[in-house]
Enzyme design. Sequence first.
Site, PDB file in Angstrom:
ATOM      1  N   SER A 236      -9.336 -19.971 -50.627  1.00 53.30           N
ATOM      2  CA  SER A 236      -8.936 -18.898 -49.729  1.00 53.30           C
ATOM      3  C   SER A 236      -8.234 -17.782 -50.511  1.00 53.30           C
ATOM      4  CB  SER A 236      -8.056 -19.481 -48.623  1.00 53.30           C
ATOM      5  OG  SER A 236      -7.915 -18.605 -47.549  1.00 53.30           O
ATOM      6  N   ASP A 468     -17.756 -19.547 -42.355  1.00 48.09           N
ATOM      7  CA  ASP A 468     -16.322 -19.606 -42.614  1.00 48.09           C
ATOM      8  C   ASP A 468     -15.613 -18.582 -41.730  1.00 48.09           C
ATOM      9  OD1 ASP A 468     -13.687 -19.172 -43.798  1.00 48.09           O
ATOM     10  OD2 ASP A 468     -14.440 -20.200 -45.574  1.00 48.09           O
ATOM     11  N   HIS A 496     -13.476 -23.649 -43.033  1.00 48.79           N
ATOM     12  CA  HIS A 496     -12.895 -22.803 -44.078  1.00 48.79           C
ATOM     13  C   HIS A 496     -12.855 -23.563 -45.389  1.00 48.79           C
ATOM     14  CE1 HIS A 496     -10.639 -19.703 -45.937  1.00 48.79           C
ATOM     15  NE2 HIS A 496      -9.445 -20.271 -45.847  1.00 48.79           N
TER      16      HIS A 496
END
Length: 527
Positions: A236, A468, A496
């Site tokens: 991320s 995502d 994610h």
Amino acid sequence: MHTRRSSRSLRTGGILLTAALLVSACSASASTGPSTSATAAAEVTLAALPEATPAALAPYYGQKARWRSCGVPGFQCATLKAPLDYAKPGAGDVRLAVSRKKATGPGKRLGSLFVNPGGPGGSAVGYLQAYAGIGYPAAVRARYDMVAVDPRGVARSEPVECLDGRKMDTYTQTDTTPDDARETTQLVDAYKEFAEACGAHSPGLLRHVSTVETARDMDIVRAVLGDRKLNYVGASYGTFLGATYAGLFPGRVGRLVLDGAMDPSLPARRMNLDQTAGFETAFQSFAKDCVQQPDCPLGGKGTPTAEVGRHLRAVFRKLDAHPIPTGDADGRRLGEALATTGVIAAMYDESSWAQLREALTSAMKDKDGAGLLMLSDSYYERDAGGRYSNLMPANAAVNCLDLPPAYGSPEEVERALPSFEKASPVFGEGLAWASLSCAYWPVRATGEPHRIEARGAAPIVVVGTTRDPATPYRWARALAAQLASGRLLTYEGDGHTAYGRGSSCIDSVIDTYLLRGTPPAEGKRCS
């Protein structure tokens, strides 16, 4: 861009980037609707730093780590120093918390493998000790010392502080879909109060928590540990940190995995809009699955996805007008803001969908908001005693420093509402208003959108998940294309990030890269 962190992130390595609410938002400012400069990708490229270490930084690069027990079996901890301001190395230090778990063998040690779960604001040390140091594949842990550094301003590394627990409770319940001028003023006042508290508690640190500075800190730690090159797995926001390191120090790149990638060339307004669309994509996947289940409270078999969304928006509207009990010891009731956060929290991982169905059923049929409140609290890292981690303050501090604010006034948000609501009929309005928070930050942004090419770096693996919610797949494609040595690995699925989330194909490709240095073939796709 926003973020969150939950217990799920300890398993998957995923940290929210956008999530609902009153965290920070990034974007380029403008006076009317989206302009070319406010939405187009940047052409500026991040420049590499000189390979030679400046004399003023030599004491930092030459320091020794004094390892001690962490109180967690198998892990060691140390505290290192970095300059608070790299432009003025003698003007003060920032203390960095470092943890490691030494390679277990057998096999030749490959060096250190740094990990970062994202955020910004997620504790890398916490992630290492709770998951990566014990949950990464045994073959990887056998060959690498597993290492984590809490970024400056985060968790154990001189955390940014803002509101206390009680005030954070009020803040997280603030209505982010204002219906009139009074509610708009309340929202703006909440953003201002949060920003002013951060400025009052951490005035000097707020100017020096940028991603560039954290990447430079990571290079100091690399040198102190004796590694010639940096090996790294970032998820991320951790992909932005890893890519930034590669851009600054391309010759020191070892094996880098950037999972759930961000596109650093985007201004915050475009980033927020893309993420809003990403959450809509995730919700549509949830909705299609929900109506196939016997306990779906939003529709039955054959109910169109758009109608499921309308049902959920109706739930939010009812909670906006009439919050429901939660059984919370501090008397919190479930209104629209907390409910929206709870739903968004469940979009990060499809394994949470059953929990979300149960929580929505309780709220809709039994007027019991406990389930959605639990999801929201996990997102905000609030414990049962009413204490919050510093995830939200750190998230705002980094985001508001890395990019100029998305919008400068409520009027600008109102003009942008149609584009956000088109991107997501379910979440668009709330995410548009969340994009206003950095407008009131006490420190001006020092960063700007930029491309990262990292010319001369070894192959870098960029991982993108097609559905995502927080880091849309297009960002992974864009970052892989920018990086001169980028290699895109695609996971066709939900949730994610991809590594360690159940795809034997993804895990095998990444493990092979980490252990042998062999990147995936061009165009490699997994499911």
